[in-house]
Design an enzyme around this catalytic site. Structure first.
Site, PDB file in Angstrom:
ATOM      1  N   ARG B 303       0.877  -1.177   0.000  1.00 45.13           N
ATOM      2  CA  ARG B 303       0.000   0.000   0.000  1.00 45.13           C
ATOM      3  C   ARG B 303       0.908   1.219   0.000  1.00 45.13           C
ATOM      4  O   ARG B 303       1.750   1.353   0.878  1.00 45.13           O
ATOM      5  CB  ARG B 303      -0.840   0.034   1.271  1.00 45.13           C
ATOM      6  N   ARG B 339       0.554  -1.481  -5.279  1.00 48.52           N
ATOM      7  CA  ARG B 339      -0.763  -0.938  -5.604  1.00 48.52           C
ATOM      8  C   ARG B 339      -0.610   0.566  -5.736  1.00 48.52           C
ATOM      9  O   ARG B 339      -0.100   1.224  -4.831  1.00 48.52           O
ATOM     10  CB  ARG B 339      -1.772  -1.244  -4.497  1.00 48.52           C
ATOM     11  N   GLU B 439     -12.494  -5.403  -6.257  1.00 46.08           N
ATOM     12  CA  GLU B 439     -13.099  -5.017  -4.986  1.00 46.08           C
ATOM     13  C   GLU B 439     -14.439  -4.303  -5.180  1.00 46.08           C
ATOM     14  O   GLU B 439     -15.083  -3.908  -4.223  1.00 46.08           O
ATOM     15  CB  GLU B 439     -12.134  -4.134  -4.176  1.00 46.08           C
ATOM     16  N   ASN B 462     -12.065  -6.531   1.728  1.00 46.80           N
ATOM     17  CA  ASN B 462     -12.654  -5.538   2.628  1.00 46.80           C
ATOM     18  C   ASN B 462     -13.663  -4.653   1.910  1.00 46.80           C
ATOM     19  O   ASN B 462     -14.787  -4.474   2.371  1.00 46.80           O
ATOM     20  CB  ASN B 462     -11.567  -4.670   3.259  1.00 46.80           C
ATOM     21  N   ASP B 463     -13.250  -4.111   0.771  1.00 48.47           N
ATOM     22  CA  ASP B 463     -14.175  -3.269   0.021  1.00 48.47           C
ATOM     23  C   ASP B 463     -15.225  -4.104  -0.703  1.00 48.47           C
ATOM     24  O   ASP B 463     -16.375  -3.694  -0.805  1.00 48.47           O
ATOM     25  CB  ASP B 463     -13.417  -2.383  -0.975  1.00 48.47           C
ATOM     26  N   ARG B 473     -18.396  -0.186   6.510  1.00 44.09           N
ATOM     27  CA  ARG B 473     -17.800  -1.031   7.555  1.00 44.09           C
ATOM     28  C   ARG B 473     -17.428  -0.270   8.808  1.00 44.09           C
ATOM     29  O   ARG B 473     -17.105  -0.849   9.830  1.00 44.09           O
ATOM     30  CB  ARG B 473     -16.631  -1.841   7.017  1.00 44.09           C
ATOM     31  N   CYS B 510      -5.776 -10.187  -1.379  1.00 40.02           N
ATOM     32  CA  CYS B 510      -4.972  -9.402  -0.440  1.00 40.02           C
ATOM     33  C   CYS B 510      -5.834  -8.767   0.650  1.00 40.02           C
ATOM     34  O   CYS B 510      -5.350  -8.028   1.480  1.00 40.02           O
ATOM     35  CB  CYS B 510      -4.179  -8.330  -1.194  1.00 40.02           C
TER      36      CYS B 510
END
Lengths: 93, 587
Positions: B303, B339, B439, B462-463, B473, B510
């Protein structure tokens, strides 16, 4: 001379690392750059001066630039202060 | 050893973990400074002595910057630049020289007086957060004074055996000289979460408790100590009861750790011989050493937002290039998936002056930013990545791709930058792999079409979960709805992997789901090629992989997809996990 007021927003105030960023920005300009808080005024090219200003969260600083490149200097100084406001994210990690 | 009573001290939990061990005290070096009156004729020589002490100190600081940068990363190293600027500041240098001349005093005295004055000003500040900076001024005072007096820099007590390091205050130059392999943890009277020692403790993964106030009066060298970095506690001469309580906690922690440690060098391979790629997620370059020690398959998600959040002026191409280069050198040939900036959403960088959005998570973030005002930011990063690609296995991954046209646009922009580099004659990897994060549900639904136009897919769970279930979230009232095991999410994951494979594209993951031990078997069964997990979970996931067979994972994945609710899936996974791994992992 041009000037602008800025309120410090990050939790830790203008600490060592933010002070470094301010100095690194200020020294790029020929103009005299001063920061004023209440009645105190210091040279923004001096890291010790910045640390001694005790610019903690919520304090209001007046950024003053005076010289041939004052407009550009003020713009960059404002940007660096805005960037410093983002610091909390990192320091909380 | 007689009966001991706990001396319990409460401080600030600065870095998590537990340490039990003997204390090594790093004392402040004593510094004798005497006031001497000079003859007028000696003043110039005294100023010269001062200048040369400053020059020696600045050269030390530059070396320390490089050394710290190499082992702890850029952010930790910056403190030495701060020190350097202080030694170049007229408020320090000119003031000291004036004092030497006007009062005809020796340089070490003049300099110490000025630094002491700053120290007492800092100590007198209302905002206590500024008090920690006195450590830096002390550090500089010692360094320069020692050179003026003609001495060399004193070396600290050697850390010859693993110890908990205690100090009233630990200066940046103290910490850099510690043998980091022997540091069990840090305890300090002084300090805060922003202290240099705290930052280092977190970067090497040892517990730290700071802000203990008066522990120095109670601690003796060689004392036993329990350091609880989770709760910010420090127990000196612990009672048998406390000791056994903490030993138990520590042992459980360590035995799992040791068991996991023993598989560090073994491959992530199932019992029936299927190799699984197991990479790590990385947030800050400082983590790279720790990640290399795990002997995994490189970095599956780097990241890069830290470059912006660190608050420096816009990260330059050179600065990014240096960071990427440093990481590649450490990885020694293993892949690094970068990324590109995923900024925007709830945390837009101030420097981009984005307009406020009603729905930031559905707004300008990820690749959407690149056309919206982030063109330069994209260009600078891609140039840095491409330049670094000449040095090792770097791959590019675009975040938040929602439709094929966005992927095409990114690739076209990438191509344009490649042409630029060609013109400049700058070398780079011409066939650099390009992949995307899956995502957004609209991308998940057409994973096959996406896979046709890129080299790899990586599922960002997550997304994907938040967008699939339409649940923020961060919203506490909706926490029950943020379900990793939601059947719709599982179907998406399964489809993405399947469709990617149909197109001959490898599929990784990931998001946090990859680090969830309950999901490991299911994901293997679905055919996931690469797991990119958080470094803390790395060995646990490997241990699970090593104890399962591919065919049992396959049937488990099928079964998991049959349930109608997240709760049913979770119960199914938990039961199997308990049965299969409870003994194995002493859970």
């Amino acid at each position: 001379m041009v000037s602008k007021t800025f309120t410090i927003q990050n939790k830790y105030g203008i600490h060592a690392r933010p002070a470094r960023l301010i100095v690194e920005t200020a020294v790029q300009f020929k103009s005299e750059i001063h920061l004023a808080k209440n009645n105190e005024e210091i040279d923004a090219k001096s890291i010790m001066g910045i640390l001694m200003l005790e610019a903690s969260k919520g304090s209001e600083l007046l950024i003053k630039c005076d010289g041939e490149d004052e407009k550009e200097a003020l713009q960059h100084m404002t940007e660096v202060f805005e960037k410093i406001s983002e610091l909390t994210e990192w320091e909380e990690v | 050893m007689g009966q001991q009573t706990d001396i319990l001290l409460k401080g600030i939990a600065a870095s998590p973990g537990i340490a039990i061990g003997k204390v090594l005290i790093i004392g402040s070096e004593t510094l004798e400074v005497e006031k001497k009156t000079l003859k007028t004729s000696d003043i110039d020589a005294e100023i010269e002595k001062f200048d040369s002490a400053l020059a020696q100190s600045i050269s030390d600081l530059e070396k320390m910057f490089d050394k710290t940068r190499a082992s702890y990363g850029e952010n930790a190293a910056q403190i030495f630049n701060v020190h350097k600027y202080i030694l170049q500041d007229p408020m320090v240098v000119d003031k000291a020289k004036k004092k030497i001349r006007a009062e005809k005093v020796n340089a070490d005295w003049a300099f110490s007086e000025i630094m002491n004055n700053y120290i007492s000003k800092l100590k007198g500040m209302q905002d206590e957060r500024f008090h920690t900076r006195t450590t830096d001024i002390q550090d500089l005072k010692r360094r320069v004074t020692r050179y003026i007096q003609g001495g060399s820099q004193q070396h600290l007590t050697k850390l010859t055996q693993p110890s908990i390091v205690f100090a009233t205050e630990l200066t940046p130059s103290d910490t850099i000289r510690l043998e980091k392999a022997n540091v069990l943890g840090f305890a300090m009277d002084f300090g805060a979460r922003t202290s240099h020692a705290t930052i280092l403790a977190r970067s090497i993964g040892v517990p730290a408790v700071v802000g203990l106030n008066r522990a120095g009066q109670l601690i003796k060298e060689g004392d036993n100590m329990i350091l609880d970095g989770d709760q910010g506690l420090c127990i000196i001469n612990p009672s048998t009861k406390s000791l056994s309580r903490y030993k138990k906690r520590y042992d459980e922690y360590i035995s799992l750790e040791r068991q996991l440690h023993s598989i560090k060098n073994l491959p992530a391979r199932t019992k029936d011989g299927k190799d699984i790629e197991l990479a790590s997620n990385m947030e800050f370059p400082e983590e790279v050493d720790h990640i290399c020690e795990l002997h995994g398959d490189g970095i599956g998600l780097f990241r890069t937002e830290y470059l912006y959040l660190a608050g420096s002026t816009n990260p330059t191409e050179e600065q990014q290039y240096q960071d990427y280069k440093h990481i590649l050198e450490k990885l020694a040939g293993k892949p690094l998936i970068i990324r590109t900036f995923d900024l925007g959403g709830d945390k837009p960088p101030a420097s981009l002056s984005l307009s406020r959005e009603d729905n930031p998570f559905l707004g300008v973030r990820g690749v959407r930013l690149y056309r919206n005002s982030g063109e330069d930011l994209f260009r600078t990063q891609i140039r840095a990545i491409l330049r670094a690609s000449a040095l090792g296995d770097i791959r590019i991954m675009f975040p938040m791709i929602a439709c094929v046209s966005e992927l095409r646009e990114c690739k076209a922009a990438l191509y344009k930058i490649q042409k630029e580099l060609d013109k400049e004659g700058v070398p780079y990897n011409k066939s650099i792999p390009v992949g995307i994060m899956i995502e957004v549900p609209s991308a998940a639904a057409i994973a096959d079409l996406m896979a046709q136009e890129c080299d790899f897919l990586s599922i960002g769970t997550n997304d994907l979960i938040q967008y699939t279930i339409a649940v923020d979230r961060g919203n506490k009232n909706l926490a029950y709805l943020y379900q990793s095991y939601n059947p719709a999410v599982l179907r998406f994951v399964q489809q993405i992997i399947y469709q990617g494979h149909q197109q001959g594209t490898w599929v990784g993951m990931c998001g946090e789901m990859a680090s969830d031990p309950l999901m490991t078997m299911v994901l293997i069964g679905m055919g996931l090629d690469e797991f990119s997990v958080s470094p803390v979970s790395h060995l646990l996931i490997k241990e699970i992989i090593r104890h399962v067979e591919y065919h049992e994972c396959e049937s488990m994945a099928k079964k998991a997809l049959d349930f109608s609710t997240a709760a049913d899936v979770e119960k199914y996974l938990t039961d199997i996990y308990q049965k299969k791994f409870k003994r194995l992992l002493h859970l």
